[in-house]
Design an enzyme around this catalytic site. Structure first.
Site, mmCIF file in Angstrom:
data_model
loop_
_atom_site.group_PDB
_atom_site.id
_atom_site.type_symbol
_atom_site.label_atom_id
_atom_site.label_comp_id
_atom_site.label_asym_id
_atom_site.label_seq_id
_atom_site.Cartn_x
_atom_site.Cartn_y
_atom_site.Cartn_z
ATOM 1 N N GLU A 234 19.411 -13.374 -36.632
ATOM 2 C CA GLU A 234 20.077 -14.362 -37.479
ATOM 3 C C GLU A 234 19.833 -14.096 -38.968
ATOM 4 O O GLU A 234 18.693 -13.884 -39.384
ATOM 5 C CB GLU A 234 19.574 -15.749 -37.099
ATOM 6 C CG GLU A 234 19.751 -16.063 -35.607
ATOM 7 C CD GLU A 234 18.787 -17.108 -35.103
ATOM 8 O OE1 GLU A 234 18.475 -18.044 -35.885
ATOM 9 O OE2 GLU A 234 18.334 -17.002 -33.946
ATOM 10 N N HIS B 28 23.807 -17.735 -37.197
ATOM 11 C CA HIS B 28 22.917 -17.658 -36.032
ATOM 12 C C HIS B 28 23.530 -16.769 -34.928
ATOM 13 O O HIS B 28 23.856 -17.250 -33.841
ATOM 14 C CB HIS B 28 22.714 -19.094 -35.520
ATOM 15 C CG HIS B 28 21.617 -19.304 -34.530
ATOM 16 N ND1 HIS B 28 21.586 -18.703 -33.301
ATOM 17 C CD2 HIS B 28 20.520 -20.105 -34.571
ATOM 18 C CE1 HIS B 28 20.513 -19.131 -32.629
ATOM 19 N NE2 HIS B 28 19.847 -19.957 -33.367
HETATM 20 O O1 TA6 Z 1 17.062 -19.518 -34.075
HETATM 21 C C1 TA6 Z 1 16.113 -19.784 -33.084
HETATM 22 C C2 TA6 Z 1 16.137 -21.256 -32.749
HETATM 23 O O2 TA6 Z 1 15.722 -22.031 -33.860
HETATM 24 C C3 TA6 Z 1 15.261 -21.471 -31.520
HETATM 25 O O3 TA6 Z 1 14.075 -22.164 -31.843
HETATM 26 C C4 TA6 Z 1 16.178 -22.249 -30.565
HETATM 27 O O4 TA6 Z 1 16.035 -23.633 -30.779
HETATM 28 C C5 TA6 Z 1 17.544 -21.716 -30.996
HETATM 29 O O5 TA6 Z 1 17.474 -21.683 -32.412
HETATM 30 C C6 TA6 Z 1 18.740 -22.446 -30.457
HETATM 31 O O6 TA6 Z 1 18.807 -23.725 -31.012
HETATM 32 P P1 TA6 Z 1 19.952 -24.723 -30.432
HETATM 33 O O7 TA6 Z 1 19.803 -25.979 -31.232
HETATM 34 O O8 TA6 Z 1 21.270 -24.044 -30.649
HETATM 35 O O9 TA6 Z 1 19.652 -24.862 -28.955
#
Ligand code: TA6
Length: 301
Positions: A273, A170
């Site tokens: 990601e 990510h």
């Molecule tokens: O990758 C995008 C995502 O799924 C968004 O929807 C947002 O929730 C982000 O990840 C960050 O997630 P987190 O749990 O690290 O706040």
């Protein structure tokens, strides 16, 4: 937990890898070689710094991140496994799975071909993981600093039943300004628009940003490019073992509502990601394994 001194005795490499107590006293491996400097937290085996020589940092970390066990560090390259996003059926379980909120162990360090500096981490199932996810597993993560930054997540099924999992590397990229960057290479693909009722849409042209953006691009195994004219650089995100690319910027409102995210930090970060999510989940048979790889490099814009 192994001490920083023991880590340096067992795994330190003079002038290449040094272990230190990082923020929140979480142990961090600091890497330096001819190509770049980098930092990897043992908490989540998470890259939390990467700066190619002669450039400004390429990886972004929030100035408001929490550094405490069990809480995801905001920024870097969180390892999302064995699910991506909210747990599919139980919202009480941690978003993005257990890998990024668990302390990993160092398995090995070394200087490899092309003078790449490499560190390998391991994580295996235990009572805590089985309370969240009922399958035996072994995970390994390899962080390799060379002409590019490569991160590999290897998932092995050590049980006697197949399991299906989602995953993501990510990555949070540091950019000049969200108004000035664009992403190329995802044109004409189908994506799930998480900010518009999970509707499935088709990408028209390069991606630019005018508001909260949260998109899951499906059935794509090619590289994509982030063009950042403000920093006069182009970031290549190459990958293997991934059929999904996720693009996320929280924009103003969501940034203001995240405690570990500065109100205006959305302007200088962008997530691209390397993932397997939604339609692209992975099933690993007993004794099988899956490799998910991202390779990040830069060139002139
Ligand atoms: O990758 C995008 C995502 O799924 C968004 O929807 C947002 O929730 C982000 O990840 C960050 O997630 P987190 O749990 O690290 O706040």
């Amino acid at each position: 937990m192994i001490s920083v001194d023991q880590l340096n005795q067992q795994f330190g490499i003079a002038n290449q890898i040094t272990f230190k107590a990082g923020p929140g006293d979480l142990p961090v491996a600091e890497i330096a070689n001819r190509y770049a400097t980098a930092a990897v937290s043992l908490h989540g085996a998470q890259v939390i710094g990467y700066q190619p020589r002669g450039q400004v940092p390429l990886i972004w970390v929030s100035n408001f991140s929490d550094y405490r066990q069990g809480k995801a560090i905001r920024g870097g390259i969180p390892l999302c496994w064995p699910w991506f996003g909210p747990h599919p059926t139980d919202s009480s379980k941690p978003a993005h799975g257990l890998a990024r909120i668990t302390m990993w162990e160092v398995l090995s360090t070394g200087v490899m071909a092309e003078a790449r500096t490499e560190i390998r981490f391991g994580l295996r199932d235990d009572d805590a993981s089985r309370a969240l996810w009922p399958h035996p597993f072994v995970l390994e993560t390899v962080v390799s600093v060379g002409p590019d930054l490569r991160v590999e997540l290897i998932a092995r099924n050590t049980g006697d039943q197949s399991f299906t999992c989602g995953a993501a590397l990510h990555t949070y990229f540091a950019i000049s300004d969200i108004d000035h960057v664009s992403i190329h290479g995802l044109e004409n693909l189908t994506y799930i628009d998480k900010v518009d009722g999970d509707q499935r849409k088709t990408q028209q042209g390069p991606i630019t940003f005018t508001g909260e953006t949260d998109r899951i691009y499906l059935d794509i195994d090619d590289d994509c490019l982030i063009y950042d004219p403000g920093l006069r650089r182009r970031i290549r995100v190459a990958k293997a073992g991934s059929r999904t690319t996720v693009v996320w910027n929280p924009w103003i409102d969501k940034a203001q509502h995240m405690g570990d995210f500065g109100d205006d930090e959305y302007r200088t970060m962008l997530c691209v990601e390397t993932a397997n999510a939604a339609d692209d989940l992975i099933t690993i048979p007993p004794g099988g394994e899956h490799y998910l790889v991202t390779a990040i490099s830069t060139g002139p814009a």
